[in-house]
Write a protein that holds these residues in place. Structure first.
Motif, PDB file in Angstrom:
ATOM      1  N   VAL A 161      -8.873   0.526  34.333  1.00 58.78           N
ATOM      2  CA  VAL A 161      -9.310   1.932  34.372  1.00 58.78           C
ATOM      3  C   VAL A 161      -8.365   2.702  35.295  1.00 58.78           C
ATOM      4  O   VAL A 161      -8.308   2.449  36.491  1.00 58.78           O
ATOM      5  CB  VAL A 161     -10.757   2.073  34.884  1.00 58.78           C
ATOM      6  N   ARG A 162      -7.634   3.643  34.732  1.00 61.58           N
ATOM      7  CA  ARG A 162      -6.684   4.447  35.499  1.00 61.58           C
ATOM      8  C   ARG A 162      -7.264   5.839  35.760  1.00 61.58           C
ATOM      9  O   ARG A 162      -7.722   6.514  34.822  1.00 61.58           O
ATOM     10  CB  ARG A 162      -5.362   4.589  34.729  1.00 61.58           C
ATOM     11  N   VAL A 163      -7.270   6.257  36.999  1.00 60.88           N
ATOM     12  CA  VAL A 163      -7.723   7.609  37.339  1.00 60.88           C
ATOM     13  C   VAL A 163      -6.657   8.601  36.895  1.00 60.88           C
ATOM     14  O   VAL A 163      -5.512   8.531  37.331  1.00 60.88           O
ATOM     15  CB  VAL A 163      -7.990   7.739  38.851  1.00 60.88           C
ATOM     16  N   THR A 164      -7.031   9.514  36.004  1.00 60.29           N
ATOM     17  CA  THR A 164      -6.073  10.489  35.480  1.00 60.29           C
ATOM     18  C   THR A 164      -6.491  11.933  35.706  1.00 60.29           C
ATOM     19  O   THR A 164      -5.721  12.847  35.422  1.00 60.29           O
ATOM     20  CB  THR A 164      -5.881  10.270  33.964  1.00 60.29           C
ATOM     21  N   GLY A 165      -7.711  12.146  36.211  1.00 58.28           N
ATOM     22  CA  GLY A 165      -8.169  13.507  36.422  1.00 58.28           C
ATOM     23  C   GLY A 165      -9.050  13.631  37.644  1.00 58.28           C
ATOM     24  O   GLY A 165      -9.851  12.740  37.942  1.00 58.28           O
ATOM     25  N   VAL A 166      -8.889  14.748  38.348  1.00 58.54           N
ATOM     26  CA  VAL A 166      -9.683  15.040  39.547  1.00 58.54           C
ATOM     27  C   VAL A 166     -10.070  16.515  39.500  1.00 58.54           C
ATOM     28  O   VAL A 166      -9.225  17.384  39.271  1.00 58.54           O
ATOM     29  CB  VAL A 166      -8.874  14.772  40.835  1.00 58.54           C
ATOM     30  N   GLU A 167     -11.350  16.779  39.706  1.00 53.49           N
ATOM     31  CA  GLU A 167     -11.830  18.162  39.760  1.00 53.49           C
ATOM     32  C   GLU A 167     -12.757  18.290  40.968  1.00 53.49           C
ATOM     33  O   GLU A 167     -13.796  17.632  41.037  1.00 53.49           O
ATOM     34  CB  GLU A 167     -12.576  18.522  38.480  1.00 53.49           C
ATOM     35  N   GLN A 168     -12.346  19.123  41.908  1.00 58.09           N
ATOM     36  CA  GLN A 168     -13.115  19.256  43.146  1.00 58.09           C
ATOM     37  C   GLN A 168     -14.058  20.453  43.093  1.00 58.09           C
ATOM     38  O   GLN A 168     -13.709  21.514  42.599  1.00 58.09           O
ATOM     39  CB  GLN A 168     -12.176  19.396  44.349  1.00 58.09           C
ATOM     40  N   HIS A 169     -15.247  20.219  43.629  1.00 56.44           N
ATOM     41  CA  HIS A 169     -16.235  21.275  43.801  1.00 56.44           C
ATOM     42  C   HIS A 169     -16.587  21.355  45.279  1.00 56.44           C
ATOM     43  O   HIS A 169     -15.908  20.740  46.112  1.00 56.44           O
ATOM     44  CB  HIS A 169     -17.449  20.996  42.914  1.00 56.44           C
ATOM     45  N   ALA A 170     -17.605  22.051  45.655  1.00 52.86           N
ATOM     46  CA  ALA A 170     -17.891  22.301  47.070  1.00 52.86           C
ATOM     47  C   ALA A 170     -17.948  21.015  47.888  1.00 52.86           C
ATOM     48  O   ALA A 170     -17.207  20.848  48.863  1.00 52.86           O
ATOM     49  CB  ALA A 170     -19.201  23.073  47.199  1.00 52.86           C
ATOM     50  N   ASP A 171     -18.811  20.108  47.508  1.00 47.26           N
ATOM     51  CA  ASP A 171     -18.983  18.878  48.271  1.00 47.26           C
ATOM     52  C   ASP A 171     -18.817  17.632  47.415  1.00 47.26           C
ATOM     53  O   ASP A 171     -19.230  16.538  47.824  1.00 47.26           O
ATOM     54  CB  ASP A 171     -20.371  18.849  48.928  1.00 47.26           C
ATOM     55  N   THR A 172     -18.215  17.779  46.250  1.00 50.46           N
ATOM     56  CA  THR A 172     -18.087  16.635  45.345  1.00 50.46           C
ATOM     57  C   THR A 172     -16.720  16.616  44.675  1.00 50.46           C
ATOM     58  O   THR A 172     -15.993  17.619  44.653  1.00 50.46           O
ATOM     59  CB  THR A 172     -19.166  16.669  44.243  1.00 50.46           C
ATOM     60  N   VAL A 173     -16.393  15.451  44.122  1.00 53.82           N
ATOM     61  CA  VAL A 173     -15.172  15.270  43.337  1.00 53.82           C
ATOM     62  C   VAL A 173     -15.559  14.636  42.016  1.00 53.82           C
ATOM     63  O   VAL A 173     -16.213  13.584  41.995  1.00 53.82           O
ATOM     64  CB  VAL A 173     -14.169  14.341  44.068  1.00 53.82           C
ATOM     65  N   TRP A 174     -15.186  15.258  40.914  1.00 50.22           N
ATOM     66  CA  TRP A 174     -15.375  14.651  39.602  1.00 50.22           C
ATOM     67  C   TRP A 174     -14.120  13.860  39.282  1.00 50.22           C
ATOM     68  O   TRP A 174     -13.006  14.384  39.288  1.00 50.22           O
ATOM     69  CB  TRP A 174     -15.592  15.725  38.528  1.00 50.22           C
ATOM     70  N   VAL A 175     -14.296  12.604  38.995  1.00 51.45           N
ATOM     71  CA  VAL A 175     -13.170  11.712  38.727  1.00 51.45           C
ATOM     72  C   VAL A 175     -13.217  11.295  37.266  1.00 51.45           C
ATOM     73  O   VAL A 175     -14.282  10.914  36.752  1.00 51.45           O
ATOM     74  CB  VAL A 175     -13.230  10.465  39.640  1.00 51.45           C
TER      75      VAL A 175
END
Length: 377
Positions: A130-144
């Protein structure tokens, strides 16, 4: 009390697994994502200084690692040519303190296996392929995410995914490893009984020839040369090159050549250097280990620095109740100067070899760095 309840880690190398162990032990929900399909059973050896061994003890893995490795004290310098006479027997600074050996060698796959076992027993979920290819940051969280599939929502993402870190690129850090001008041949071979510590040969057709014991019957041998484009050579050609370049070295190298002639595999890579300037984080995503810094293994501190990155960060995360600016300020204050000192010293030692500088105080530089590393991170 922890600053985060759920953490994602990209990379199941030494640094990533060390962070996973400490966080999982503290009750944090940890998911580790490794791009490789499985834990590699291949690899040569690794040299570990005392400050790395001190971290293993903090992880609770020291007993297993000590049993799987070969601890030793001191360093021998030999001359090339007939007889390979020992010209100096140098003591090592115990960078881990008096409770640990000065250094230890062990097979890389064994180290990886032990750390993986400790991470899983602590409760970390380790997923291969499983390769991490995307990151989306919000106030107190990270969507991976991975290839458009969301892996989860986390309080923090740790990028411990190596020299060519995808996480580093995803958060917009442009610093990348660059070649130093040196390349290294490595082979995993049998250990002659006379080899009881690391030994280095300076001079001859390559910059450095050496070997480090990794077990009762094993060691890894290496030749450091001018960097060349050798990555496409066949296995047979790789072995032939290492054999030919080693013929100027006597003593235990005779046994190493016998193993190479009997099919021991030789692999090749270049030395690199880089250091990401502060900060290593962008919001709730942070890079550690080889993603943040790399250097030639001239003082064998690469793995130790990644381990220290993991230990310091997890100490802060498990000792506070929020991810805030003061946490990152302390992390960078404790890690950046130390990593910088190691990178600069390691690169300088290599450059002196490239330049043929016979007046350089290599011993003084090595001793000075060792003294710094003897102080806990």
């Amino acid at each position: 009390m922890t600053a985060v309840n759920k953490v994602a880690i990209a990379g199941a190398g030494v640094t990533g697994l060390a962070a996973a162990i400490q966080l999982a032990k503290a009750g944090v929900d940890v998911d580790v994502f490794e791009a490789k399909p499985e834990l590699s059973a291949l690899g040569s050896g690794i040299s570990l200084q005392g400050n790395a061994l001190r971290v293993f003890d903090a992880l609770g893995a020291w007993d297993d690692i000590r049993a799987a490795g070969y601890p030793f004290e001191g360093l021998n310098l030999r001359a090339p040519g007939p007889g390979a006479p020992i010209v100096a027997e140098l003591p090592d600074v115990k960078t881990g303190g008096p409770d640990y050996p000065a250094a230890m060698g062990m097979p890389r796959p064994e180290l990886a296996r032990i750390l993986l076992d400790h991470a899983q027993r602590a409760g970390a979920d380790v997923r291969f392929g499983v390769r991490v290819t995307g990151v989306e940051q919000h106030a107190d969280t990270v969507w991976v995410s991975s290839d458009d599939a969301v892996l989860g929502t986390y309080g923090l993402l740790i990028g411990a995914d190596g020299l060519n870190s995808a996480v580093r690129e995803l958060i917009g850090i442009e610093t990348k490893p660059e070649p130093t001008g040196m390349g290294i041949w490595r082979s995993f071979v049998s250990r002659p009984s006379e080899v009881v510590r690391s030994e280095l040969y300076y001079g001859g057709p390559v910059y450095i020839a050496g070997y480090t014991p990794t077990g009762e019957d094993t060691m890894y041998a290496f030749l450091v040369e001018k960097a060349q484009h050798r990555f496409s050579v066949s296995d047979e050609e790789a072995t032939r090159i290492m054999l030919e370049e080693s013929r100027a070295y006597d003593g235990p190298w005779n046994a190493i050549r016998a193993d190479l002639e009997n099919g021991a595999h030789a692999n090749y890579t270049w030395f690199t250097k880089h250091l990401v300037s502060e900060p290593w984080n962008r919001g709730r995503v942070v890079i550690l280990g080889d993603a943040a810094h790399s250097c030639p293994p001239t003082i064998a501190q690469g793995a130790a620095q990644g381990l220290e990155d993991a230990l310091v960060l997890t100490e802060l995360l498990t000792g506070r109740d929020a991810v805030e600016a003061s946490l990152w300020d302390e992390f960078h204050a404790r890690r950046l100067p130390r990593a910088k000192a190691v990178v600069e010293a390691s690169v300088q030692l290599g450059q002196w070899q490239i330049d043929g500088d016979r007046d350089a105080d290599a011993g003084g530089l090595i001793f000075g760095i060792a003294q710094q590393m003897a102080q806990p991170a």
